[in-house]
Structures are given as structure tokens and as C-alpha cells.
Design a protein around this motif. Structure first.
Motif, short mmCIF file in Angstrom:
data_model
loop_
_atom_site.label_atom_id
_atom_site.label_comp_id
_atom_site.label_asym_id
_atom_site.label_seq_id
_atom_site.Cartn_x
_atom_site.Cartn_y
_atom_site.Cartn_z
N GLY A 149 6.34 -12.61 20.50
CA GLY A 149 6.41 -14.09 19.76
C GLY A 149 6.65 -14.61 18.34
N ALA A 150 5.60 -12.80 17.32
CA ALA A 150 5.90 -12.47 16.43
C ALA A 150 6.45 -12.83 15.17
CB ALA A 150 4.67 -11.88 16.06
N GLY A 151 7.05 -13.56 14.23
CA GLY A 151 8.53 -14.20 13.21
C GLY A 151 7.81 -13.08 12.63
N PRO A 152 8.91 -12.98 11.25
CA PRO A 152 8.81 -11.98 9.96
C PRO A 152 7.94 -12.75 9.23
CG PRO A 152 10.68 -13.29 10.46
CD PRO A 152 9.91 -13.67 11.53
N PHE A 153 7.02 -13.57 9.24
CA PHE A 153 6.24 -14.23 8.68
C PHE A 153 5.20 -13.41 8.99
CE2 PHE A 153 2.80 -17.01 6.87
CZ PHE A 153 2.21 -16.86 6.00
N ARG A 154 4.74 -13.54 10.51
CA ARG A 154 3.37 -13.99 10.40
C ARG A 154 3.39 -12.06 11.10
NH1 ARG A 154 0.13 -16.72 14.61
NH2 ARG A 154 -1.40 -15.36 15.02
N LEU A 155 3.85 -11.80 11.69
CA LEU A 155 3.91 -10.22 11.61
C LEU A 155 3.11 -9.47 10.21
CD1 LEU A 155 4.56 -7.43 13.28
CD2 LEU A 155 7.36 -7.34 11.77
N PHE A 156 3.71 -9.74 8.91
CA PHE A 156 3.92 -9.37 7.58
C PHE A 156 1.96 -9.73 7.31
CE2 PHE A 156 3.32 -10.74 3.44
CZ PHE A 156 2.91 -9.25 2.08
N TRP A 157 1.47 -10.90 7.69
CA TRP A 157 0.76 -11.43 7.25
C TRP A 157 -0.52 -10.86 8.60
CZ3 TRP A 157 -1.52 -14.14 3.13
CH2 TRP A 157 -3.25 -14.58 3.34
N SER A 158 -0.71 -10.58 9.86
CA SER A 158 -1.77 -10.42 10.78
C SER A 158 -1.73 -9.29 11.37
CB SER A 158 -1.32 -11.67 11.66
OG SER A 158 -1.28 -13.18 11.55
N ILE A 159 -0.68 -8.17 10.91
CA ILE A 159 0.17 -7.45 11.04
C ILE A 159 0.35 -6.13 9.49
CG2 ILE A 159 0.92 -5.28 12.53
CD1 ILE A 159 -0.18 -7.90 14.28
N VAL A 160 0.77 -6.29 9.50
CA VAL A 160 1.38 -5.13 7.79
C VAL A 160 0.33 -5.19 7.51
CG1 VAL A 160 2.80 -4.42 6.54
CG2 VAL A 160 3.30 -5.80 8.35
N LEU A 161 0.03 -6.03 6.49
CA LEU A 161 -0.82 -6.71 5.90
C LEU A 161 -2.96 -5.82 6.07
CD1 LEU A 161 -0.58 -9.35 3.68
CD2 LEU A 161 -0.37 -7.25 2.84
N PRO A 162 -3.12 -5.91 6.77
CA PRO A 162 -4.12 -5.65 7.59
C PRO A 162 -4.65 -4.88 7.64
CG PRO A 162 -4.04 -8.08 8.87
CD PRO A 162 -2.82 -7.15 8.13
N MET A 163 -3.58 -3.37 8.22
CA MET A 163 -3.01 -2.03 8.47
C MET A 163 -3.18 -1.19 7.32
SD MET A 163 -0.58 -2.54 11.51
CE MET A 163 -1.03 -0.57 11.63
N SER A 164 -3.06 -2.43 6.22
CA SER A 164 -2.44 -1.79 4.38
C SER A 164 -3.64 -1.75 3.85
CB SER A 164 -1.65 -2.61 4.34
OG SER A 164 -0.54 -2.94 5.04
N ARG A 165 -4.66 -2.19 3.71
CA ARG A 165 -5.89 -1.98 2.87
C ARG A 165 -5.85 -0.74 1.84
NH1 ARG A 165 -10.96 -4.49 6.51
NH2 ARG A 165 -9.91 -6.41 6.76
N PRO A 166 -5.70 0.81 2.05
CA PRO A 166 -5.89 0.71 1.27
C PRO A 166 -4.74 0.57 0.39
CG PRO A 166 -6.02 2.41 3.83
CD PRO A 166 -5.75 0.82 3.57
N ILE A 167 -3.57 1.14 0.83
CA ILE A 167 -2.67 0.90 -0.76
C ILE A 167 -2.44 -0.54 -1.27
CG2 ILE A 167 -0.71 -0.29 0.94
CD1 ILE A 167 -0.58 2.28 -1.61
N LEU A 168 -2.84 -1.25 -0.83
CA LEU A 168 -3.39 -3.00 -1.20
C LEU A 168 -4.59 -2.28 -2.37
CD1 LEU A 168 -3.82 -5.26 1.62
CD2 LEU A 168 -1.95 -4.70 -0.12
N GLY A 169 -5.71 -1.52 -2.23
CA GLY A 169 -6.66 -0.66 -3.61
C GLY A 169 -5.72 -0.01 -4.32
N VAL A 170 -4.85 0.64 -4.09
CA VAL A 170 -4.61 1.58 -5.10
C VAL A 170 -3.16 0.58 -6.24
CG1 VAL A 170 -2.77 3.46 -5.36
CG2 VAL A 170 -4.71 3.12 -3.61
N VAL A 171 -2.80 -0.15 -5.37
CA VAL A 171 -1.76 -1.50 -5.63
C VAL A 171 -2.62 -2.21 -7.21
CG1 VAL A 171 -0.73 -2.98 -5.74
CG2 VAL A 171 -0.45 -1.49 -4.42
N SER A 172 -4.03 -2.38 -6.11
CA SER A 172 -4.96 -3.61 -6.79
C SER A 172 -5.11 -2.43 -8.42
CB SER A 172 -6.41 -3.73 -7.00
OG SER A 172 -5.61 -4.63 -5.43
N VAL A 173 -5.61 -1.37 -8.52
CA VAL A 173 -5.92 -0.30 -9.31
C VAL A 173 -5.05 -0.20 -10.02
CG1 VAL A 173 -6.67 2.16 -9.72
CG2 VAL A 173 -8.25 0.49 -7.97
N PHE A 174 -3.92 0.33 -10.16
CA PHE A 174 -2.74 0.42 -10.69
C PHE A 174 -2.83 -1.06 -11.74
CE2 PHE A 174 -0.53 4.18 -8.36
CZ PHE A 174 -1.40 5.05 -9.08
#
Length: 321
Positions: free
Chosen positions: A222-247
Motif C-alpha cells: 500500500g505504499a504510494g509514490p511519495f512513501r516509496l520515494f522517501w522510505s524505500i528509495v532514498l535509504p537505499m541510495s546513500r552512495p549516490i547521494l554522497g556523490v551528488v553532494s560532492v559534485f
């Protein structure tokens, strides 16, 4: 008494087995230790001395090339102008002048421009994170009907030189379709620099490598698009978030032309824009002291996030496969 199933091994056969094992061990040692020098050559005294001397020379050279300019700038920051011009490499022939730092901070107002630089860098980072993650999420996970055309449109912007976009982008900032002019407004720097097609596609590529079964399970629960993005995708994307921060942070700190065009008021300018403008009006020692203070931001950022910087140098961990 149990019957022997195998014939006894003679001493000659044992000797042959030992020799074969020794030969196999030598082959494994050669195959696992490959290089210009063999293990036998490395045990020689002359080779060891040569290798040690080479390592020392390379280490000292890296220190001189990497830390030499920073140490020299720090020395010039507390050196009088006359000594900088006459004997630049001498070790304080006429003493130090710590008043340069105070004069640079108070008279040149480096503190105000220092704060402006931090605000611009933080805003560019925040907008880059929002736009790149949401854009990559739409293209990779949500995949609307027009996702393919949108992906091609984003990719096509990479083939347009940034100089070509300066004039139309400046006109858009001066006369935006909605609202007042954005000149001397940090939004004029944050928004254009955040919409980076390369970073969006990089994040999209990383999201493509995430397990799609996890998204399906979340939708089933029952997760919607926003919940899927905030609770599933972002916690699994820490490596790319660090790369984006550096750039994003590096691009903001080294950018000069666009902030120079849209931040014309000295009160909102950054260190990279303001210090070259006042160079002709400031004493050499005070100007160098201001430059030394300006280097504090990248040095502190590198020391605080050095693992992240070194890992993202080759996009390590950002893209799988």
C-alpha cells in the motif's frame, strides 16, 4: 586386520610428490605476485635501497606539490608586502604581520563574503539533491508514458555548450515569466546550477540498479509514490547521494562566471566573485590573507568528508555493474 586398499608409497615416490608440491608452490607465488621485480630481486640489498629511496622521493614530491602552495599562501598571509616582493621564499626575514588577517576580516569584510559562500554552496547542494533525486526517481522508478521522451530530452541538453545558454538564461533571470527579477537573489544561482542533466542521469542509472522486487513489495503493502520515494528509495541510495553532494558543492565553490553575472550587489557576492574585484584596491599582503581565509572552506570540507571525496573520485559505489 583390515585389507589395504592402496599400495604403499615408496621413498622415491614421496620425494617426487614433495618436489611437485614445491614446484606448484613456486608457480602460485609467481602468479600471485606479479610486477616489474621478482620476489628474488626484491630481496637484494641494492634493490631494497633503490625502492626505499624512490618511495621517499615520491612521498616528498607529493607533499611539496599538494601542500606546498597552501603552506606558501599561509606564510604570505602573515608576511609584510615588502618581504613578499623582495624575498618571497625567505622564512620571515623581518618578522610576521598578524594584523593582515584582522584587516582582511574587518576592512575587506571577508567574514561577510565567507558567509555568502557558505549560503550559496548549501543552497546549491539542497536544490541539486531535490531535483536530481526526484528527476531520477521519475525516470527510473515511476516510469510514466512519456519517460522515454523525457529521458532523451534530458540527455540532449548535455550536447549544448553552457556558453550558448548564458544569454537566454540571463534574460530569463532578469525578466522571469512569473514574479520580479531574480538579480541579486540567490535563487538565480541555485536554480540553474541545480538542474544538471549529468547528475540527474547519474542518479537515474543508480536507481535502475536497485532491486525492483522491493518496489513491487512496497506497492503491494500500500505504499504510494511519495512513501516509496522517501522510505524505500532514498535509504537505499546513500552512495549516490554522497556523490551528488560532492559534485554540487565543488561546482558551487569553483563557479565564477554565472554568480558574477547575477550577483552584482557586493553585499550578496561570494568570495570567488568579490576577491578578484577588490584585488587592485587592496594591499598585497591583505589580499593574500583574504585568499588564505577563503581556502578554509574547501580544506575543512575535504577533511570532514575525505572518505566520501576519495570514494566519489571514480564514482565508486555510485553505479553498480
Amino acid at each position: 586386520m583390515e585389507r589395504q586398499l592402496t599400495a604403499p608409497v615408496t621413498p622415491v615416490q614421496r620425494l617426487g610428490i614433495r618436489r611437485r608440491r614445491k614446484d606448484l608452490g613456486a608457480v602460485e607465488e609467481v602468479s600471485t605476485d606479479r610486477g616489474i621485480l621478482s620476489p628474488h630481486d626484491r630481496r637484494k640489498r641494492g634493490v631494497k635501497a633503490g625502492q626505499g629511496a624512490t618511495h621517499v622521493i615520491l612521498f616528498v614530491g607529493l607533499i611539496v606539490v599538494g601542500l606546498g602552495p597552501l603552506l606558501l599562501l599561509a606564510k604570505f598571509a602573515i608576511t609584510p608586502t615588502a618581504d613578499i616582493i623582495s624575498t618571497p621564499l625567505a622564512f620571515f626575514p623581518n618578522g610576521t604581520d598578524w594584523a593582515n588577517l584582522t584587516q582582511a576580516w574587518v576592512d575587506v569584510e571577508v567574514g561577510k563574503y565567507f558567509w555568502n559562500t557558505i549560503v550559496v554552496a548549501f543552497g546549491s547542494w539542497a536544490f541539486a539533491m531535490v531535483i536530481s533525486t526526484t528527476g531520477g526517481y521519475v525516470l527510473s522508478v515511476l516510469k510514466p508514458a512519456y519517460a522515454k521522451a523525457l529521458n532523451i530530452a534530458v540527455l540532449a541538453t548535455l550536447f549544448i555548450p553552457s556558453v550558448v545558454l548564458l544569454v537566454p538564461l540571463y534574460i530569463t533571470v532578469v525578466r522571469p515569466p512569473i514574479g520580479p527579477s531574480l538579480l541579486n537573489n540567490y535563487l538565480a544561482v541555485w536554480l540553474p546550477t541545480a538542474a544538471n542533466a549529468f547528475i540527474i542521469l547519474l542518479v537515474k542509472r543508480f536507481f535502475d540498479s536497485l532491486p525492483y522486487e522491493v518496489f513491487e513489495a512496497a506497492r503491494t503493502d500500500g505504499a504510494g509514490p511519495f512513501r516509496l520515494f522517501w522510505s524505500i528509495v532514498l535509504p537505499m541510495s546513500r552512495p549516490i547521494l554522497g556523490v551528488v553532494s560532492v559534485f554540487a558543492i565543488i561546482a558551487s565553490l569553483k563557479d565564477f562566471l554565472w554568480p558574477y553575472l547575477v550577483l552584482q550587489d557586493p553585499a550578496v557576492q561570494t568570495l570567488g566573485v568579490r576577491l578578484p574585484a577588490i584585488q587592485s584596491q587592496t594591499e598585497l599582503d591583505v589580499n593574500l590573507a583574504a585568499l588564505a581565509i577563503a581556502t578554509i572552506i574547501p580544506i575543512v570540507l575535504f577533511l570532514a568528508f575525505q572518505r566520501l571525496f576519495l570514494r566519489s573520485a571514480g564514482l565508486g559505489g555510485a553505479v553498480k555493474g
